[in-house]
Structure formats: structure tokens, C-alpha cells
Write an enzyme that holds these catalytic residues in place. Structure first.
Site, PDB file in Angstrom:
ATOM      1  N   ASP A 156       0.840  -1.200   0.000  1.00  0.00           N
ATOM      2  CA  ASP A 156       0.000   0.000   0.000  1.00  0.00           C
ATOM      3  C   ASP A 156       0.874   1.248   0.000  1.00  0.00           C
ATOM      4  O   ASP A 156       0.677   2.186  -0.792  1.00  0.00           O
ATOM      5  CB  ASP A 156      -0.889   0.038   1.254  1.00  0.00           C
ATOM      6  CG  ASP A 156      -1.922  -1.068   1.307  1.00  0.00           C
ATOM      7  OD1 ASP A 156      -3.074  -0.811   0.954  1.00  0.00           O
ATOM      8  OD2 ASP A 156      -1.569  -2.182   1.715  1.00  0.00           O
ATOM      9  N   THR A 211      -6.877  -4.980   0.510  1.00  0.00           N
ATOM     10  CA  THR A 211      -5.714  -5.337   1.332  1.00  0.00           C
ATOM     11  C   THR A 211      -5.896  -6.696   2.008  1.00  0.00           C
ATOM     12  O   THR A 211      -4.963  -7.492   2.101  1.00  0.00           O
ATOM     13  CB  THR A 211      -5.449  -4.252   2.398  1.00  0.00           C
ATOM     14  OG1 THR A 211      -5.165  -3.019   1.736  1.00  0.00           O
ATOM     15  CG2 THR A 211      -4.281  -4.613   3.292  1.00  0.00           C
ATOM     16  N   THR A 220     -19.903  -7.256  -0.579  1.00  0.00           N
ATOM     17  CA  THR A 220     -18.706  -7.433   0.231  1.00  0.00           C
ATOM     18  C   THR A 220     -18.477  -8.884   0.635  1.00  0.00           C
ATOM     19  O   THR A 220     -19.428  -9.638   0.864  1.00  0.00           O
ATOM     20  CB  THR A 220     -18.774  -6.554   1.497  1.00  0.00           C
ATOM     21  OG1 THR A 220     -17.579  -6.704   2.266  1.00  0.00           O
ATOM     22  CG2 THR A 220     -19.975  -6.929   2.362  1.00  0.00           C
TER      23      THR A 220
END
Length: 346
Positions: A50, A123, A230
Site C-alpha cells: 500500500d 488489502t 462485500t
């Protein structure tokens, strides 16, 4: 890079190139095996991928467009010093440079633009994918013990899986003008294609208002209603919004960028997430690309988000997206008013 091309064309072409470079950084960090996970807040984690990918993106774009306001998920990368010279990407994508700029965007100045960057969307999937690549069971166990994004339930499920969720991982660069997303880039570092007899990693999808999209083959929505949502951030409100859709199938995947790719490629019809979990850097690029392809992305109330420099970062009223207006209207009509009130705080 031709300075005669309109600013939006040059910025989009630069973003396509730098997204690909950032994707290589993401892969390189995983190859080294040291993800460097830190906790930014409750259930909010960051890896070395990231941080490094964002430094690459912001440093590269800032060197070319110094007056453009760039907002990245990982804060200010300048605090970590200069980036390696090989990370600085100043080349522009040649195909995008040939695009004709819409008349409405030809007069845009750097000061009118805000770029929203999510250097690694997904992530959790990235971390779990890293664990999947560990062949040695002892190495997997050691990685599980030191990585907070990996639950014991997921770890135990590894024996039933052949691959992780790395295809869910994306690099997102969204370009907004006067608070509206007008162009975007979605890069998949782990998308595999064959070029001749050689395997190539990564692909980059782009979209530009008034022009269209590139980098993939569009497909119509499925014949039956398929919802994407999700994989790891559900709650009773999210589940209620899914139930009322009467979908034939619900796909649970990671990352806002990947969910919108499912819409673009005909794997799903509607993207529903009735929760304040997403932020502007998650949705600016996907909204721009989806809109350029004829789709629509709003909040659960049906209102568009604004992407100006002074807006708050959380998307407090969820995400509702579809491949066309008809499906978006259908989904919006199915959301109960009580659920809308709960999300909007009424």
C-alpha cells in the site's frame, strides 16, 4: 509526452502508465514475502505494498502535474523521503494519448482537478493471497500467527482452495473535475493473460466521460439477477439490502474496484453495499469507469457522491451500482425506506 494534448487526456494517459508501475510494486512486495502490515485503526490495515505503491503514484503524478490536488488512502508519502528512481513513471500510455477529448473537458485546468488514489484496493485479499502462495505448511502457520487480517476460520479453509483472492486486488486512480468523477483507472496486478506463448501479469482498464472505456472486452449483464457485494464487511443492514433484491445469486468478493469489474464483464448485474465502509478513493475510479461504460454508481439513497478536495472521505450512505439505469432504478426501488433512514441517520 505531447504538451499539446488536453490536460485530461495527458493525466489519464499518465495514470494508466503509473497504475501499471504501481501494480508491479505490489507484486514485488509479495515476492519478497515481507508484507510489513501495520494497523491504522480498528479493522483498518496497511501493508508495505500500500505504502510503496502510493508513493510511486503520487510522486509520479505530482512531478508531472504539480497543481493537481492528489488525495491518497495512505496519507502523505513525502514523510518517507525520496522514492527509488525506477518508481518514477513519467511516460504516458500511447493509446490513451490518441483519444479525442470531449469538448466539456478541453478547458480543464490543474486547479480544477482532484485525483483520488487507492494504491491497493483489497488489502485483506492481498494478505490472504500471500498466505496461499506459501507452499510449506509451517511457513503458512508462521505467516498466520503474524498477520492480523487472517482469521483462523479462513486459515483452516485453505485445504479446500487452490488459489487465493489476488485477482480481487486492484490499484485505483480516479480523476474528478469540479467534484464529479470524469476519468478513472482500474489496474489488476494479478490478472493473467497469455501473450503468444508467454504468461503476462496485470491488466489496466480505463474510462473517460464522453469517450468510453478500454482495456477489457465488455459483456452484457447475466440473464438472471446476480448481485455482487462485500466478502468480509457484512452486517445485518448489508444482509437485509441483499435479501430484498430477490437475486438469483449473490457473489461475495473483495474490493470496490473488483466489484465494478464484475459489472463491466457481465458477471453481475448490481453492486449493493448498504454500509458506510467505503471511502472516496474506493469509488472515484470505479464510478468514472462504470459511468463511461453506461452504468451508474450512487449511494443507497440514489444520490451521487461528490469528489472535491474538501469533502469528507467516508461514503456514509453506502454504495449502489448497476450496469445501466434500468437495473439501478430497480435496485433503488427495492431498498426499504427504513433501511435508507438508518444509513442516512434519520
Amino acid at each position: 509526452m505531447s504538451s499539446t494534448a488536453p490536460l485530461i487526456i495527458r493525466l489519464l494517459a499518465s495514470s494508466v502508465s503509473v497504475a501499471g508501475r504501481a501494480g508491479k510494486i505490489v507484486r514485488d512486495v509479495m515476492s519478497r514475502g515481507e508484507l510489513g502490515i501495520v494497523e491504522k485503526g480498528k479493522d483498518d490495515y496497511q501493508t508495505e505494498a500500500d505504502r510503496s505503491a502510493q508513493r510511486c503514484i503520487i510522486s509520479s503524478l505530482s512531478s508531472l502535474y504539480p497543481k493537481v490536488n492528489i488525495i491518497g488512502e495512505e496519507g502523505n508519502p513525502d514523510s518517507e523521503g525520496e522514492i527509488p528512481s525506477e518508481w518514477l513513471q513519467i511516460e504516458a500510455d500511447k493509446e490513451v494519448m490518441l483519444l479525442e477529448c470531449p469538448s466539456s473537458l478541453q478547458g480543464v485546468k490543474e486547479e480544477d482537478i482532484v485525483v483520488w488514489v487507492d494504491p491497493l484496493d483489497g488489502t485483506s485479499e492481498y494478505t490472504q493471497g500471500a498466505l496461499m502462495l506459501k507452499r510449506d505448511p509451517w511457513e503458512r502457520w508462521k505467516m498466520y500467527l503474524t498477520h492480523p487480517l487472517i482469521s483462523i476460520k479462513w486459515y483452516l479453509s485453505l485445504r479446500h482452495s487452490n488459489y487465493g483472492f489476488l485477482e480481487h486486488v486492484t490499484v485505483l486512480i480516479g480523476i474528478s473535475v469540479n467534484e464529479k468523477p470524469v476519468a478513472g483507472v482500474i489496474h489488476q496486478p494479478y490478472f493473467k493473460t497469455m501473450v503468444g506463448e508467454e504468461k503476462q501479469m496485470g491488466r489496466t482498464i480505463w474510462g473517460l466521460q464522453g469517450v468510453g472505456v478500454g482495456g477489457y472486452i465488455p459483456a452484457p449483464p447475466p440473464d438472471s439477477l446476480v448481485i455482487t457485494t462485500t466478502r468480509s464487511h457484512s452486517n445485518p443492514v448489508v444482509e437485509k439490502a441483499l435479501q430484498v433484491m430477490n437475486a438469483a445469486q449473490v457473489l461475495r468478493v473483495g474490493g470496490a474496484g473488483y466489484k465494478v469489474l464484475q459489472l463491466l464483464e457481465g458477471k453481475a448485474s448490481i453492486y449493493v453495499f448498504a454500509s458506510p465502509g467505503c471511502k472516496k478513493w474506493d469509488t472515484c475510479a470505479p464510478e468514472a469507469v462504470l459511468s463511461a461504460a453506461g452504468g451508474k454508481l450512487t449511494d443507497i439513497l440514489g444520490d451521487f457522491y461528490k469528489y472535491g478536495a474538501s469533502v469528507t472521505h467516508p461514503n456514509k450512505t453506502g454504495v449502489l451500482a448497476a450496469v445501466n439505469d434500468e437495473l439501478h432504478n430497480y435496485a433503488l426501488s427495492r431498498i426499504p425506506q427504513e433501511l435508507k433512514d438508518k444509513l442516512s441517520g434519520n
